[in-house]
Design a protein around this motif. Sequence first.
Motif, short mmCIF file in Angstrom:
data_model
loop_
_atom_site.label_atom_id
_atom_site.label_comp_id
_atom_site.label_asym_id
_atom_site.label_seq_id
_atom_site.Cartn_x
_atom_site.Cartn_y
_atom_site.Cartn_z
N PHE A 49 112.56 39.07 25.53
CA PHE A 49 112.77 39.56 24.16
C PHE A 49 111.89 40.78 23.85
N ALA A 50 111.19 41.28 24.89
CA ALA A 50 110.40 42.51 24.76
C ALA A 50 110.89 43.50 25.82
N PRO A 51 112.05 44.12 25.61
CA PRO A 51 112.61 45.02 26.62
C PRO A 51 111.65 46.14 27.01
N GLN A 52 111.60 46.39 28.30
CA GLN A 52 110.82 47.50 28.84
C GLN A 52 111.82 48.60 29.20
N VAL A 53 111.90 49.61 28.37
CA VAL A 53 112.97 50.60 28.46
C VAL A 53 112.50 51.85 29.20
N TYR A 54 113.28 52.25 30.20
CA TYR A 54 113.02 53.49 30.92
C TYR A 54 114.13 54.49 30.59
N PRO A 55 113.79 55.59 29.94
CA PRO A 55 114.83 56.55 29.50
C PRO A 55 115.62 57.11 30.68
N ILE A 77 113.14 64.97 24.31
CA ILE A 77 112.31 63.95 23.66
C ILE A 77 111.89 62.88 24.64
N VAL A 78 112.77 62.49 25.54
CA VAL A 78 112.50 61.34 26.41
C VAL A 78 112.43 61.70 27.90
N LYS A 79 112.66 62.96 28.23
CA LYS A 79 112.71 63.32 29.64
C LYS A 79 111.40 63.01 30.35
N SER A 80 111.49 62.28 31.46
CA SER A 80 110.36 61.94 32.34
C SER A 80 109.33 61.04 31.68
N LEU A 81 109.69 60.36 30.60
CA LEU A 81 108.78 59.37 30.03
C LEU A 81 108.81 58.11 30.88
N GLY A 82 107.72 57.35 30.84
CA GLY A 82 107.66 56.08 31.55
C GLY A 82 108.23 54.96 30.70
N GLY A 83 107.79 53.73 30.98
CA GLY A 83 108.30 52.57 30.24
C GLY A 83 107.89 52.58 28.78
N ILE A 84 108.80 52.18 27.92
CA ILE A 84 108.55 52.08 26.48
C ILE A 84 108.81 50.63 26.07
N LYS A 85 107.86 50.02 25.42
CA LYS A 85 107.94 48.59 25.12
C LYS A 85 108.47 48.34 23.71
N ASN A 98 104.84 54.43 24.46
CA ASN A 98 105.28 54.41 23.06
C ASN A 98 104.77 55.60 22.27
N LYS A 99 103.48 55.92 22.46
CA LYS A 99 102.89 57.02 21.68
C LYS A 99 103.53 58.36 22.04
N ASP A 100 103.69 58.62 23.32
CA ASP A 100 104.29 59.90 23.73
C ASP A 100 105.71 60.03 23.18
N PHE A 101 106.46 58.93 23.20
CA PHE A 101 107.82 58.97 22.68
C PHE A 101 107.84 59.31 21.19
N LEU A 102 106.98 58.65 20.43
CA LEU A 102 106.96 58.88 18.98
C LEU A 102 106.47 60.29 18.63
N ILE A 103 105.46 60.76 19.36
CA ILE A 103 104.96 62.12 19.11
C ILE A 103 106.04 63.14 19.44
#
Length: 561
Positions: free
Chosen positions: A346-352, A358-366, A490-495
């Motif tokens: 119930f806590a998906p670990q999402v890889y874009p 916005i999301v290119k080359s980001l790692g896992g986002i919880k 998470n922080k990099d995605f939001l920024i």
Amino acid sequence: MKTAKKNNLKSVAIIIVALLLINAVGSSFFHRFDLTNDKRYTLSTTSLNIIEQVENPLFIKVYMQGNLPAEFKRLQQETKQLLEEFQAYNKNIIFEFVDPLENKDESMDQIKELYRKGLTPINITVDDKGKQSQEMVFPWAIAIYNNKEVNIPLLKNIMGASTTQKVIGSVQHLEYSIADGLNKITKAKQKKIAVLKGNGVLQDILMAKFLLQVRESYHIGPFTLDSVAKNPIGSLEALQKYDLAVIAKPTEPFSDEEKQVLDQYIINGGKTLWLVDQVSAEMDSLYNPSGSTLAYPRDLNLNDMFFKYGIRINPDIIKDEQGSPIKLATGEQGSATQYQQFNWKFAPQVYPNSSHPIVKSLGGIKFDFANAIDTLKNGIRKTILLQSSPYSKRIGTPTEINLSSVTEETTPEDYLNKGNIPLSVLLEGKFHSMYENRVLPFEQKTFKPEGITNKMIVIADGDLIKNQLDKNFQPVELGYDQRSGNLYDNKDFLINCVNYLLDDSGLINIRSKDLDLALLDKEKVYQNYTRTQFITIGLPIVILALFGVVFTFLRKRKYSK
């Protein structure tokens, strides 16, 4: 013989004159030639505009010097070459590489000072022909300009990636990292962000790390909708002074008057970042004797508003096989407590997998108890930024969530044609007011049924912006999960979301740059170590010696006649 000598002198004179002329012309025209296939050293127009803003000396100190592992030497080299490009366009940019561990007597004080500034090191295991050793590396730089200072991260955190993959990802966005850092300290803050208060949104301490990061580039101010009931026009006018509104995990319904204020703010060009939970479910509520909690729909009175804009957030919970690790106590009662790691679905670990900047080359986002987003056809362009894995599905609510579900067994058939569920969507275009052709909750002479070109981002999980608190109730890094010890992006995605919504310079688009970085395959090198040594070291010496012998032989034969 004299004639030949005169001809030689004449040729030398012509060459000297030609060189002087080329040098004179070259001093009047400036151009850099990038001979790489991927044009990795060709700075973008955005970077060049930022460089032009540097009117006084700007000092950059890079903490990557000394005994570095091979991968980091490549990162060091790429950083140096890119900084040389920045310096070539503006001599006010001065940089140096320093080794924080060079002086053993002062290294501990230096490390403490870097920690205080937020420059955390990483420990790398170096494998040199089977011999392993630990090396501490500070992949950071500090830029100082007009008494302002900013940290520049040089290494991207990519969960689950090898050091080589992290270095490749870091080099991909090296220009963005440096340009973004310089932009922060050379450009005066202009854009303003309203952090919505009221309606049960997250407390400041629970998103402190996000606010601190955003504050480096933008003005931030709290904004409450409580005054809408008494003075809706005044509230709208006050909100319109802000460029972006962040609505982080509201838990109480919005009134129709509050919705009209937000709607007209959007129609008039105000950007919005929505982090919305349509289901009430909290991780802390699971830690009780029964190990269970009830997840039920949450009515925020926003459905009709989102529907008009072209999306629907469903009161479902996403269950994903690509979950996040969780540690739970195991063992018989009375024995010593032991903890075992499980997969919490119930806590998906999402890889874009999107190529959007916005999301290119980001790692896992919880995510935590994320909801599903449906996109609707209405003329607004929609870009799915994040989505669940192919092995995921929706769980309707109300439903019971139990920690014992970590032991259940599943098969691929359980997720057939159910996965890849949108969790975050970017909307761009001319929005139509939800009150178009409807009775207004309050009278507004400036009401507009259709807006100018605008954009918003909707994230179907309010916890994505939430930082955890340590035992002293102090905020830890956004994206850091204390239960597992993992650091998510998470922080990099939001920024990146904030920068994309507010960025008029196109800085975020630098992240779209693709580089083809070729690194040595360590395994192949180890398998053919002697041959590799001969090819890289011995063969050039042999070729040079052979050239010397041939050249000497030809010279002797020519002048011996």
